[in-house]
Design an enzyme around this catalytic site. Structure first.
Site, PDB file in Angstrom:
ATOM      1  N   ASP A  28       0.844  -1.192   0.000  1.00 52.11           N
ATOM      2  CA  ASP A  28       0.000   0.000   0.000  1.00 52.11           C
ATOM      3  C   ASP A  28       0.889   1.256   0.000  1.00 52.11           C
ATOM      4  OD1 ASP A  28      -2.441   1.378   0.225  1.00 52.11           O
ATOM      5  OD2 ASP A  28      -2.369   1.364   2.425  1.00 52.11           O
ATOM      6  N   GLY A  71      -6.995   7.992   7.940  1.00 55.41           N
ATOM      7  CA  GLY A  71      -7.015   8.113   9.398  1.00 55.41           C
ATOM      8  C   GLY A  71      -8.412   8.424   9.900  1.00 55.41           C
ATOM      9  N   ASN A  79      -9.996   0.442   1.254  1.00 58.84           N
ATOM     10  CA  ASN A  79      -8.897   0.358   2.216  1.00 58.84           C
ATOM     11  C   ASN A  79      -9.411   0.714   3.599  1.00 58.84           C
ATOM     12  OD1 ASN A  79      -7.450   0.037  -0.147  1.00 58.84           O
ATOM     13  ND2 ASN A  79      -5.763   1.331   0.540  1.00 58.84           N
ATOM     14  N   THR A 138      -7.966   2.142  10.238  1.00 62.01           N
ATOM     15  CA  THR A 138      -8.006   2.894  11.499  1.00 62.01           C
ATOM     16  C   THR A 138      -9.029   2.347  12.499  1.00 62.01           C
ATOM     17  OG1 THR A 138      -7.300   4.844  10.274  1.00 62.01           O
ATOM     18  CG2 THR A 138      -8.215   5.222  12.457  1.00 62.01           C
TER      19      THR A 138
HETATM   20 ZN   LIG Z   1      -4.443   5.216   1.375  1.00 62.81          ZN
END
Ligand SMILES: [Zn+2]
Length: 288
Positions: free
Chosen positions: A83, A187, A236, A239
């Site tokens: 990634d 995040g 994706n 977090t």
């Molecule tokens: Zn990313």
């Protein structure tokens, strides 16, 4: 068993679902992700982010081989993905390790330079029979936190991925899928996510490749469904899995041993990953 993104995208396209890509920074992440994928009998992507080299105990050198071994032993197709690779040499290191998929992130570069470097990465990935993802457009959050981009720009697409540019980029580079900016944030979200769903559809139609959504944590299940309906095929997610693990371990009353934390963290992450993966694959209660 090992798979590439190109092995699993056709079925995702046919079923109009998204495959979850979960970042791995510890062994408990691997256990939580693979346990869930096997339980739901779904393919999954385990990713190691170059950006995590500095902030976590695990490195590509230590975690990469473990990811490979665990993926080979899994009963479902598992993509082992790099990634946000930003150096060609780092990408090659992952490919040499056996990673079946890589991302080159040149989104911080000027457009033409991003095209040129991405082409180089595509050539390299092809030599290893791996799939490749690239990115254009600017995303707020961890990797671009100095760029001054704020969240919630639905009314102003200036920092979002432009469909015409995306089409040009895919045609010039030949990437397998494209990470785009349409309102998600890496995040944690510090205000309500406000995604540009129409743009996702425009990007999907303009490029004709699966669209990748980064910053998947903190988005509502309703919004996941909308972006998936409009062409997102890879999400994706990290977090909130990580936060769930912390909450699970933190809720232990007077643990005596570290392994008790690891077990509680893994169990809590598994539940969180399952909730996300059920939503992405239409196996949640709302879809059944
Ligand atoms: Zn990313």
């Amino acid at each position: 068993m090992l798979a590439t993104l190109n092995d699993i995208y056709p079925d995702a396209q046919k079923r109009r679902i998204a495959v979850g890509a979960f970042n791995i920074v510890n062994f408990e992440n691997i256990l939580a992700v693979l346990e869930t994928a096997e339980k739901l009998n779904e393919p999954v992507i385990m990713a190691f982010a170059q950006t995590h080299e500095e902030n976590h105990i695990a490195t590509l050198d230590t975690m990469g081989p473990v990811m490979m071994l665990m993926a080979e032993q899994a009963k479902v197709p598992v993509v082992v993905h790099l990634d946000h690779g930003v150096n060609i040499s780092y990408i090659e290191k992952a490919l040499k390790m056996g990673f079946t998929s890589v991302m080159f992130d040149g989104s911080a570069l000027p457009y033409e330079e991003n095209v040129a470097k991405t082409k180089e990465a595509v050539k390299l990935a092809r030599a290893y029979h791996a799939s490749i993802e690239a990115e254009i457009g600017k995303m707020a959050g961890i990797t671009l936190n100095n760029s001054g981009i704020t969240e919630n720009r639905k009314s102003n697409r200036s920092n979002y991925t432009d469909p015409a540019e995306a089409a040009d980029f895919v045609a010039k580079t030949g990437v397998d899928c494209l990470a785009c900016s349409f309102g998600t944030v890496h995040g944690e979200y510090f205000s309500e996510p406000n995604l540009d769903f129409d743009l996702v559809k425009e990007l999907s139609e303009a490029t004709n490749v699966p669209i990748v959504m980064h910053g998947g944590s903190g988005v509502s299940h309703e919004d996941y469904k909308k972006v998936i309906a409009n062409g997102v095929r890879k999400i994706n997610y990290f977090t909130y899995m990580d936060k769930a693990g912390a909450a699970g371990a933190g809720a232990l009353k007077e643990p005596n041993y570290f392994h008790e934390y690891a077990q509680a963290g893994k169990d809590a992450m598994q539940k969180d990953v399952e909730s996300a993966m059920r939503c992405f694959t239409n196996k949640d209660e709302g879809s059944l």
